[in-house]
Design a protein around this motif. Structure first.
Motif, PDB file in Angstrom:
ATOM      1  N   ASN A 122       0.860  -1.192   0.000  1.00  9.06           N
ATOM      2  CA  ASN A 122       0.000   0.000   0.000  1.00  9.06           C
ATOM      3  C   ASN A 122       0.894   1.240   0.000  1.00  9.06           C
ATOM      4  N   PRO A 123       0.322   2.448  -0.182  1.00  7.17           N
ATOM      5  CA  PRO A 123       1.146   3.664  -0.219  1.00  7.17           C
ATOM      6  C   PRO A 123       1.795   4.042   1.107  1.00  7.17           C
ATOM      7  N   ARG A 124       1.420   3.406   2.192  1.00  5.57           N
ATOM      8  CA  ARG A 124       2.075   3.671   3.476  1.00  5.57           C
ATOM      9  C   ARG A 124       3.342   2.843   3.643  1.00  5.57           C
ATOM     10  N   GLU A 125       3.398   1.714   2.964  1.00  8.44           N
ATOM     11  CA  GLU A 125       4.514   0.784   3.175  1.00  8.44           C
ATOM     12  C   GLU A 125       5.293   0.483   1.898  1.00  8.44           C
ATOM     13  N   TRP A 126       5.022   1.199   0.826  1.00  7.93           N
ATOM     14  CA  TRP A 126       5.724   0.915  -0.415  1.00  7.93           C
ATOM     15  C   TRP A 126       7.160   1.405  -0.365  1.00  7.93           C
ATOM     16  N   TRP A 127       7.963   0.970  -1.333  1.00 10.37           N
ATOM     17  CA  TRP A 127       9.330   1.451  -1.471  1.00 10.37           C
ATOM     18  C   TRP A 127       9.568   1.853  -2.924  1.00 10.37           C
ATOM     19  N   ALA A 128      10.595   2.673  -3.120  1.00  9.16           N
ATOM     20  CA  ALA A 128      10.845   3.281  -4.432  1.00  9.16           C
ATOM     21  C   ALA A 128      11.840   2.462  -5.240  1.00  9.16           C
ATOM     22  N   VAL A 129      11.494   2.272  -6.515  1.00 14.10           N
ATOM     23  CA  VAL A 129      12.302   1.505  -7.448  1.00 14.10           C
ATOM     24  C   VAL A 129      12.404   2.302  -8.748  1.00 14.10           C
ATOM     25  N   TYR A 130      13.481   2.101  -9.478  1.00 14.71           N
ATOM     26  CA  TYR A 130      13.572   2.751 -10.789  1.00 14.71           C
ATOM     27  C   TYR A 130      14.341   1.880 -11.764  1.00 14.71           C
ATOM     28  N   LYS A 131      14.084   2.121 -13.045  1.00 16.81           N
ATOM     29  CA  LYS A 131      14.842   1.524 -14.137  1.00 16.81           C
ATOM     30  C   LYS A 131      15.319   2.641 -15.045  1.00 16.81           C
ATOM     31  N   ILE A 132      16.386   2.396 -15.776  1.00 16.98           N
ATOM     32  CA  ILE A 132      16.853   3.380 -16.742  1.00 16.98           C
ATOM     33  C   ILE A 132      16.956   2.748 -18.127  1.00 16.98           C
ATOM     34  N   SER A 133      16.852   3.598 -19.136  1.00 13.49           N
ATOM     35  CA  SER A 133      17.023   3.162 -20.523  1.00 13.49           C
ATOM     36  C   SER A 133      17.926   4.162 -21.231  1.00 13.49           C
ATOM     37  N   LYS A 134      18.866   3.646 -21.983  1.00 10.65           N
ATOM     38  CA  LYS A 134      19.771   4.487 -22.768  1.00 10.65           C
ATOM     39  C   LYS A 134      19.370   4.531 -24.243  1.00 10.65           C
ATOM     40  N   ASN A 135      18.272   3.835 -24.591  1.00  8.99           N
ATOM     41  CA  ASN A 135      17.858   3.773 -25.996  1.00  8.99           C
ATOM     42  C   ASN A 135      16.371   4.093 -26.162  1.00  8.99           C
ATOM     43  N   ASN A 136      15.908   5.069 -25.402  1.00  9.61           N
ATOM     44  CA  ASN A 136      14.527   5.553 -25.515  1.00  9.61           C
ATOM     45  C   ASN A 136      13.479   4.469 -25.274  1.00  9.61           C
ATOM     46  N   GLY A 137      13.751   3.621 -24.302  1.00  9.15           N
ATOM     47  CA  GLY A 137      12.752   2.665 -23.862  1.00  9.15           C
ATOM     48  C   GLY A 137      12.713   1.366 -24.638  1.00  9.15           C
ATOM     49  N   LYS A 138      13.652   1.153 -25.557  1.00 15.54           N
ATOM     50  CA  LYS A 138      13.671  -0.138 -26.267  1.00 15.54           C
ATOM     51  C   LYS A 138      14.052  -1.257 -25.313  1.00 15.54           C
ATOM     52  N   THR A 139      15.018  -0.976 -24.444  1.00 21.07           N
ATOM     53  CA  THR A 139      15.400  -1.920 -23.389  1.00 21.07           C
ATOM     54  C   THR A 139      15.582  -1.150 -22.089  1.00 21.07           C
ATOM     55  N   TRP A 140      15.395  -1.866 -20.971  1.00 19.69           N
ATOM     56  CA  TRP A 140      15.492  -1.251 -19.653  1.00 19.69           C
ATOM     57  C   TRP A 140      16.489  -2.002 -18.782  1.00 19.69           C
ATOM     58  N   SER A 141      17.097  -1.296 -17.860  1.00 22.55           N
ATOM     59  CA  SER A 141      17.978  -1.927 -16.879  1.00 22.55           C
ATOM     60  C   SER A 141      17.158  -2.756 -15.908  1.00 22.55           C
ATOM     61  N   ALA A 142      17.856  -3.514 -15.079  1.00 23.43           N
ATOM     62  CA  ALA A 142      17.185  -4.193 -13.970  1.00 23.43           C
ATOM     63  C   ALA A 142      16.691  -3.140 -12.978  1.00 23.43           C
ATOM     64  N   ALA A 143      15.673  -3.496 -12.226  1.00 21.79           N
ATOM     65  CA  ALA A 143      15.119  -2.567 -11.230  1.00 21.79           C
ATOM     66  C   ALA A 143      16.134  -2.335 -10.109  1.00 21.79           C
ATOM     67  N   GLN A 144      16.234  -1.088  -9.685  1.00 26.19           N
ATOM     68  CA  GLN A 144      17.114  -0.716  -8.585  1.00 26.19           C
ATOM     69  C   GLN A 144      16.326   0.050  -7.534  1.00 26.19           C
ATOM     70  N   LYS A 145      16.610  -0.213  -6.269  1.00 26.59           N
ATOM     71  CA  LYS A 145      15.950   0.520  -5.192  1.00 26.59           C
ATOM     72  C   LYS A 145      16.635   1.862  -4.968  1.00 26.59           C
ATOM     73  N   LEU A 146      15.827   2.858  -4.614  1.00 28.13           N
ATOM     74  CA  LEU A 146      16.414   4.118  -4.179  1.00 28.13           C
ATOM     75  C   LEU A 146      17.049   3.928  -2.807  1.00 28.13           C
ATOM     76  N   PRO A 147      17.930   4.848  -2.398  1.00 27.61           N
ATOM     77  CA  PRO A 147      18.508   4.751  -1.055  1.00 27.61           C
ATOM     78  C   PRO A 147      17.416   4.716   0.015  1.00 27.61           C
ATOM     79  N   LYS A 148      17.739   4.142   1.149  1.00 28.03           N
ATOM     80  CA  LYS A 148      16.787   3.990   2.249  1.00 28.03           C
ATOM     81  C   LYS A 148      16.147   5.331   2.627  1.00 28.03           C
ATOM     82  N   ASP A 149      14.844   5.308   2.826  1.00 28.93           N
ATOM     83  CA  ASP A 149      14.039   6.461   3.245  1.00 28.93           C
ATOM     84  C   ASP A 149      13.810   7.494   2.144  1.00 28.93           C
ATOM     85  N   PHE A 150      14.195   7.186   0.900  1.00 29.15           N
ATOM     86  CA  PHE A 150      13.889   8.069  -0.216  1.00 29.15           C
ATOM     87  C   PHE A 150      12.820   7.419  -1.091  1.00 29.15           C
ATOM     88  N   LEU A 151      11.909   8.250  -1.595  1.00 31.38           N
ATOM     89  CA  LEU A 151      10.782   7.738  -2.380  1.00 31.38           C
ATOM     90  C   LEU A 151      10.765   8.249  -3.819  1.00 31.38           C
TER      91      LEU A 151
END
Length: 344
Positions: A122-151
């Motif tokens: 839920n939005p009270r207990e979720w954590w932040a993740v991101y992926k990056i792409s260097k080719n405009n979304g054709k391929t994506w990196s593996a998911a990475q967590k943001l540093p602790k306590d950052f959303l």
């Protein structure tokens, strides 16, 4: 010279704002998809890629909060949308899976495409993740967590400042759901060295800010609140410090909005302008576009939805390099509606 020109444009638009009605020309209005491998969808986000291509993302699954909810994308090339493609999920291991939430697309000045999203029960207990792409979304990196306590960005897009730093509109919700607070997060131009910037929320319950920019490093955030009004804060020092939150003149039924600074310095806001009802979805049946020359005086210029009931909500809005305005929003939790506008 640059700031003088921007100041002139602001004064000019203040005059034009008072003297002439603005014409909104609808270039395109359509659903991003007609058929999809999920029952419900919500929380769309937009970004321009290259050559006028627009990418959209949203979460979709059986229903919001269900474990199968994943992040989906589609790309508009030469006026046609690709089929929805799943790019992220909340699978932890063979026996544990959580829903995904609130994707946010952002393309940095160095060309890196970011997909921020949340995973959790839920939005009270979720954590932040991101992926990056260097080719405009054709391929994506593996998911990475943001540093602790950052959303990272909670619903709306980050902005990259003139010095390269990236500013993320963020917020938190307490476990007992009683306290909502907004804050900002900042990184360097590469998305590293995270730090938090506090904002005095006063007595407001606020989440999901959007960021607007002005000449001379001045910034404004507009926030969703529990007080039936959009709430704002201002910074005069490029986002280092912020004024105490105060109410704007814009009504809002505790529903997400989004805003964008246009190339000519005017500000656009897409929002639900009604008051909240007994149920959480009430008040989301009307959706409007407002414009301002200064972030203080707002004028409604177009109505996208004007219904007795139903949910049309959680908009996203950007301006393309061609000057056109692109926006999307949830339509009855079943589809994502997309518009391309020309503002005269």
């Amino acid at each position: 010279m640059k700031y003088t020109l921007l100041l002139f444009c602001t004064i000019f638009h203040l005059f034009a704002f008072a003297q002439h009605p603005l014409e909104v020309k609808i270039i395109k209005a359509e659903y991003i998809f007609d058929q999809a491998p999920f029952e419900a969808c919500h929380a769309s986000t937009l970004v321009e890629l290259k050559d006028g291509e627009i990418m959209a993302a949203w979460f979709g699954g059986k229903h919001e909060g269900n474990k199968d909810v994943s992040i989906w994308t589609a790309i508009n090339k030469r006026g046609k949308w690709s089929a929805p493609s799943q790019v992220a999920d909340g699978i932890v291991n063979d026996t544990l899976r959580y829903p995904c939430w609130n994707p946010v697309l952002f393309k940095a000045k160095d060309g890196t495409l970011y997909l921020h999203y949340k995973i959790g029960p839920n939005p009270r207990e979720w954590w932040a993740v991101y992926k990056i792409s260097k080719n405009n979304g054709k391929t994506w990196s593996a998911a990475q967590k943001l540093p602790k306590d950052f959303l990272g960005p909670i619903k709306n897009k980050p902005v990259q400042l003139a010095n390269g730093n990236i500013l993320y509109p963020s917020s938190t919700e307490s476990l007992d759901e009683k306290v909502w607070k907004v804050h900002l997060e900042q990184t360097d131009s590469k998305g590293y060295n995270w730090k938090k910037i506090a904002i005095n929320c006063d007595t407001f319950g606020v989440i999901q800010p959007s960021i607007l920019t002005y000449p001379g490093g001045k910034l404004q955030i507009l926030c969703r609140s529990r007080q039936n009004v959009i709430v704002e804060s201002w910074s005069k020092d490029k986002g280092k410090s912020w004024s105490k939150l105060k109410a704007t003149s814009l009504p809002n039924p505790n529903s997400g909005s989004d805003a964008v600074t246009l190339q000519d310095g005017r500000q656009l806001l897409i929002y639900n302008p009604l008051s909240a009802g007994k149920n959480w979805w009430e008040g989301r049946s009307v959706l409007k576009l407002a414009i301002s020359p200064d972030g203080k005086s707002w004028k409604d210029i177009y109505t996208f939805e004007n219904n007795e009931s139903g949910e049309y909500s959680y908009p996203a809005i950007i301006q393309g390099s061609d000057g056109a305005v692109y926006l999307s929003y949830t339509a009855l939790r079943r589809k994502i509606k997309f518009f391309k506008l020309d503002l005269n």
